[in-house]
Design an enzyme around this catalytic site. Structure first.
Site, short mmCIF file in Angstrom:
data_model
loop_
_atom_site.label_atom_id
_atom_site.label_comp_id
_atom_site.label_asym_id
_atom_site.label_seq_id
_atom_site.Cartn_x
_atom_site.Cartn_y
_atom_site.Cartn_z
N PRO A 10 2.24 3.20 -6.83
CA PRO A 10 3.69 3.29 -6.99
C PRO A 10 4.46 3.36 -5.68
CG PRO A 10 2.61 5.32 -7.71
CD PRO A 10 1.53 4.32 -7.48
N ASN A 11 5.59 2.67 -5.69
CA ASN A 11 6.58 2.66 -4.61
C ASN A 11 6.16 1.85 -3.39
OD1 ASN A 11 8.51 4.36 -6.00
ND2 ASN A 11 7.04 6.02 -5.68
N ARG A 18 11.62 1.48 2.37
CA ARG A 18 11.41 2.85 1.92
C ARG A 18 11.03 3.75 3.10
NH1 ARG A 18 5.74 4.78 -0.67
NH2 ARG A 18 6.46 6.84 -1.24
N TYR A 23 6.89 5.12 6.87
CA TYR A 23 6.03 4.01 6.43
C TYR A 23 6.20 2.72 7.22
CZ TYR A 23 5.27 7.24 2.58
OH TYR A 23 4.95 8.35 1.84
N ASN A 74 -4.71 2.23 -2.16
CA ASN A 74 -3.70 3.20 -1.74
C ASN A 74 -3.02 3.64 -3.03
OD1 ASN A 74 -1.60 4.72 -0.88
ND2 ASN A 74 -0.90 3.30 0.72
N ALA A 77 1.52 8.24 -4.58
CA ALA A 77 1.59 9.64 -4.99
C ALA A 77 0.50 10.00 -6.01
CB ALA A 77 2.97 9.94 -5.57
N GLU A 98 -10.33 4.64 0.21
CA GLU A 98 -8.94 5.09 0.03
C GLU A 98 -8.18 4.89 1.34
OE1 GLU A 98 -8.27 8.93 -1.98
OE2 GLU A 98 -6.88 9.38 -0.36
N HIS A 100 -4.23 5.20 3.40
CA HIS A 100 -2.84 5.64 3.46
C HIS A 100 -2.22 5.17 4.76
CE1 HIS A 100 -3.38 8.10 -0.04
NE2 HIS A 100 -4.53 8.49 0.48
N ARG A 107 1.26 16.05 6.70
CA ARG A 107 2.56 16.05 6.02
C ARG A 107 2.68 17.29 5.11
NH1 ARG A 107 3.74 10.43 3.47
NH2 ARG A 107 5.79 11.39 3.31
C1 DQA Z 1 0.99 7.23 0.87
C2 DQA Z 1 1.07 8.76 0.99
C3 DQA Z 1 1.45 9.39 -0.34
O1 DQA Z 1 1.53 10.80 -0.21
C4 DQA Z 1 2.80 8.87 -0.81
O2 DQA Z 1 3.11 9.40 -2.08
C5 DQA Z 1 2.86 7.39 -0.81
C6 DQA Z 1 2.30 6.66 0.33
C7 DQA Z 1 0.71 6.55 2.23
O3 DQA Z 1 0.30 5.40 2.23
O4 DQA Z 1 0.93 7.16 3.30
O5 DQA Z 1 3.45 6.78 -1.70
O6 DQA Z 1 -0.06 6.89 -0.01
#
Ligand code: DQA
Length: 149
Positions: A10-11, A18, A23, A74, A77, A98, A100, A107
């Site tokens: 998501p997102n 964003r 990011y 990835n 959240a 995984e 990020h 964080r």
């Molecule tokens: C993320 C880190 C997560 O905590 C966050 O909710 C994201 C992006 C990252 O790529 O740094 O959506 O996965």
């Protein structure tokens, strides 16, 4: 030739717009291009999937069985609370990495824990788009080591 699937949760479709201080300014398509170039260099086939829906991510993980040699995920959240995605990754037994963009460990406290990482081969976090490129290299190594088994 090994096949790798990159799943973004998501997102992450909003990358480039964003929270750019966290990011960065690259869009997901631009990051995917970097990742494709690296995969090509390594002789890997690569596919991409993004969804804002937990169930769709789970279904894509399920349908990877017999099709993909390695997953890069990835989970956004969902990283921090989706036991359902964790169980899907554990169920399919496909080596999973995984990733990020940000260093989740530096964080907010709620981001420090990943419920997905324990069922992954490893986690790469904090290198921005390079996290994905490093993950593709790791996927190449994992696939090579399986072929030699
Ligand atoms: C993320 C880190 C997560 O905590 C966050 O909710 C994201 C992006 C990252 O790529 O740094 O959506 O996965």
């Amino acid at each position: 030739m090994g096949k790798v699937l990159v799943i973004n949760g998501p997102n992450l479709n909003l990358l480039g717009k964003r929270e750019i201080g966290i990011y960065g300014t690259l869009t997901l398509d631009e990051i995917n291009k970097m990742v494709s170039d690296e995969a090509e260099r390594l002789g890997l086939q690569i596919e991409f999937f993004q969804s804002n829906h937990e169930g769709e991510i789970i279904e894509r993980v399920h349908s990877a069985v017999g099709e993909l040699d390695c997953l890069i995920i990835n989970p956004g959240a969902y990283t921090h609370y989706s036991i359902a995605i964790r169980d899907a990754v554990a169920a399919v037994k496909i080596p999973t990495i995984e990733v990020h963009l940000s260093n989740i460990h530096s964080r907010e406290e709620f981001r420090h824990r990943s419920v997905i990482a324990p069922v992954c081969v490893g986690q790469i976090a904090g290198f921005g788009p390079t996290s994905y490129v490093l993950a593709v290299r790791a996927a190449g190594e994992i696939i090579k080591s399986k072929v030699q088994e």
